[in-house]
Design a protein around this motif. Structure first.
Motif, PDB file in Angstrom:
ATOM      1  N   PRO A  64       0.826  -1.207   0.000  1.00  0.00           N
ATOM      2  CA  PRO A  64       0.000   0.000   0.000  1.00  0.00           C
ATOM      3  C   PRO A  64       0.860   1.258   0.000  1.00  0.00           C
ATOM      4  N   HIS A  65       0.427   2.272  -0.729  1.00  0.00           N
ATOM      5  CA  HIS A  65       1.174   3.516  -0.771  1.00  0.00           C
ATOM      6  C   HIS A  65       0.240   4.651  -1.165  1.00  0.00           C
ATOM      7  N   GLY A  66       0.739   5.863  -1.061  1.00  0.00           N
ATOM      8  CA  GLY A  66      -0.082   7.015  -1.402  1.00  0.00           C
ATOM      9  C   GLY A  66       0.689   8.311  -1.245  1.00  0.00           C
ATOM     10  N   VAL A  67      -0.001   9.400  -1.531  1.00  0.00           N
ATOM     11  CA  VAL A  67       0.568  10.739  -1.379  1.00  0.00           C
ATOM     12  C   VAL A  67      -0.408  11.583  -0.584  1.00  0.00           C
ATOM     13  N   LEU A  68       0.087  12.171   0.495  1.00  0.00           N
ATOM     14  CA  LEU A  68      -0.711  13.056   1.335  1.00  0.00           C
ATOM     15  C   LEU A  68      -0.345  14.497   1.020  1.00  0.00           C
ATOM     16  N   LYS A  69      -1.335  15.301   0.664  1.00  0.00           N
ATOM     17  CA  LYS A  69      -1.111  16.717   0.370  1.00  0.00           C
ATOM     18  C   LYS A  69      -1.658  17.553   1.509  1.00  0.00           C
ATOM     19  N   ASP A  70      -0.790  18.371   2.103  1.00  0.00           N
ATOM     20  CA  ASP A  70      -1.195  19.331   3.120  1.00  0.00           C
ATOM     21  C   ASP A  70      -1.550  20.620   2.388  1.00  0.00           C
ATOM     22  N   LEU A  71      -2.831  20.885   2.195  1.00  0.00           N
ATOM     23  CA  LEU A  71      -3.259  22.020   1.386  1.00  0.00           C
ATOM     24  C   LEU A  71      -3.005  23.346   2.092  1.00  0.00           C
ATOM     25  N   ALA A  72      -2.879  23.318   3.412  1.00  0.00           N
ATOM     26  CA  ALA A  72      -2.616  24.555   4.152  1.00  0.00           C
ATOM     27  C   ALA A  72      -1.167  24.993   3.997  1.00  0.00           C
ATOM     28  N   GLU A  73      -0.242  24.021   3.984  1.00  0.00           N
ATOM     29  CA  GLU A  73       1.181  24.336   3.884  1.00  0.00           C
ATOM     30  C   GLU A  73       1.750  24.062   2.491  1.00  0.00           C
ATOM     31  N   THR A  74       0.890  23.690   1.560  1.00  0.00           N
ATOM     32  CA  THR A  74       1.305  23.365   0.181  1.00  0.00           C
ATOM     33  C   THR A  74       2.486  22.393   0.197  1.00  0.00           C
ATOM     34  N   LYS A  75       2.277  21.278   0.865  1.00  0.00           N
ATOM     35  CA  LYS A  75       3.328  20.275   1.032  1.00  0.00           C
ATOM     36  C   LYS A  75       2.777  18.901   0.693  1.00  0.00           C
ATOM     37  N   SER A  76       3.597  18.082   0.038  1.00  0.00           N
ATOM     38  CA  SER A  76       3.190  16.718  -0.305  1.00  0.00           C
ATOM     39  C   SER A  76       4.151  15.724   0.340  1.00  0.00           C
ATOM     40  N   ILE A  77       3.593  14.648   0.874  1.00  0.00           N
ATOM     41  CA  ILE A  77       4.391  13.598   1.496  1.00  0.00           C
ATOM     42  C   ILE A  77       4.014  12.270   0.859  1.00  0.00           C
ATOM     43  N   ALA A  78       5.000  11.567   0.310  1.00  0.00           N
ATOM     44  CA  ALA A  78       4.761  10.251  -0.278  1.00  0.00           C
ATOM     45  C   ALA A  78       4.970   9.186   0.791  1.00  0.00           C
TER      46      ALA A  78
END
Length: 275
Positions: A64-78
């Motif tokens: 399992p995998h994914g990408v989390l986008k923090d829309l407040a800080e404009t940051k993406s974490i894989a």
């Protein structure tokens, strides 16, 4: 064969959906047989209930995998990790940052595969992050069917890659009845895509077109879009004219097919964005 291209459509399995061997069934002038080993790549698009986070998640598989986008800080974490039952444990593999000392993250939670609801906790190695996040489907839909697939095709030297998918039965999991049989195509039998292409909350079927000597690397796809009014899947000639794998950006409701082919979806309509 381009492994990266194959991973785009075959990286994940929704579950073990391939059917057992059964007698051949007719399709036009061909006798097709049940085929196994077809993986279903299902992309879930989830949004936190507070609207801050957007999660593209591939679960129900060995990696399992994914990408989390923090829309407040404009940051993406894989993330990537493991899953036991409905429990997911993911660790960050990259962050949108050039700082090598950037903190590592973990995302753990329980996912309801039927409803798409997920309760999770996001933590960071520097202890600055410890947030409970409740996710729900980013695009909600009423009366969304829970389905499984049965695959039929042909094998042999005359078939692309030795085996071709030529019929797909859509089974309603609630009563085990056949909702619809998709036919009239020749597609890659290694995997199919099951994702919400037009952001209406209903999952659509995407097949890699291998008719007329096409290869997976050609990135030509067949689209069966779910119509909630008819409760049937319908082919989309408009989408099939576009060359390229549909990379979905759900937080913007955009589809990137590559080669500067970026489309905005508005009210179910596809509009190309001119750069």
């Amino acid at each position: 064969m381009n492994k990266k291209t194959l991973l785009c459509i075959a990286a994940l399995a929704f579950s073990s959906l391939s059917s057992a061997e059964s007698p051949a069934v007719p399709s036009g002038n061909e006798q097709l047989k049940s085929i196994g080993g077809v993986r279903v790549s299902m992309q879930r698009m989830l949004r936190s209930t507070d609207g801050r986070y957007f999660l593209d998640l591939y679960a129900g598989i060995w990696n399992p995998h994914g990408v989390l986008k923090d829309l407040a800080e404009t940051k993406s974490i894989a993330f990537k990790g493991n899953q036991k039952g409905d429990q997911l444990n993911l660790k960050s593999v990259s962050v949108d940052s050039m700082d090598e000392s950037a903190p590592k993250y973990e995302l753990s939670g329980k996912l309801d595969a039927n409803t798409g609801l997920m309760t999770s906790v996001l933590t960071s190695s520097d202890e600055t992050e410890n947030a409970a996040i409740h996710f729900e489907p980013a695009f909600k839909a009423a009366d969304k069917p829970i389905i499984v697939f049965k695959f039929y095709g042909a094998e042999g030297e005359s078939q692309p890659y030795g085996k071709a998918l030529k019929r797909l039965d859509i089974i309603n999991k609630a009563n085990n009845s056949v909702m619809q049989s998709l036919t009239g195509f020749t597609a890659y039998a290694g995997s199919i895509g099951f994702l919400d292409v037009n952001f209406d909350g209903y999952y659509d079927v995407v097949l890699a077109d291998t008719s007329d000597s096409r290869k997976v690397e050609d990135k030509r796809f067949i689209y069966w879009m779910y119509n909630p009014k008819t409760k049937q899947f319908q082919r989309s000639p408009q989408l099939e004219k576009i060359v390229g794998f549909p990379a979905l950006h759900g937080e913007k409701q955009q589809i990137d097919f590559g080669n500067a082919q970026l489309y905005q979806v508005q009210n179910g309509l596809l509009n190309r964005i001119q750069e």
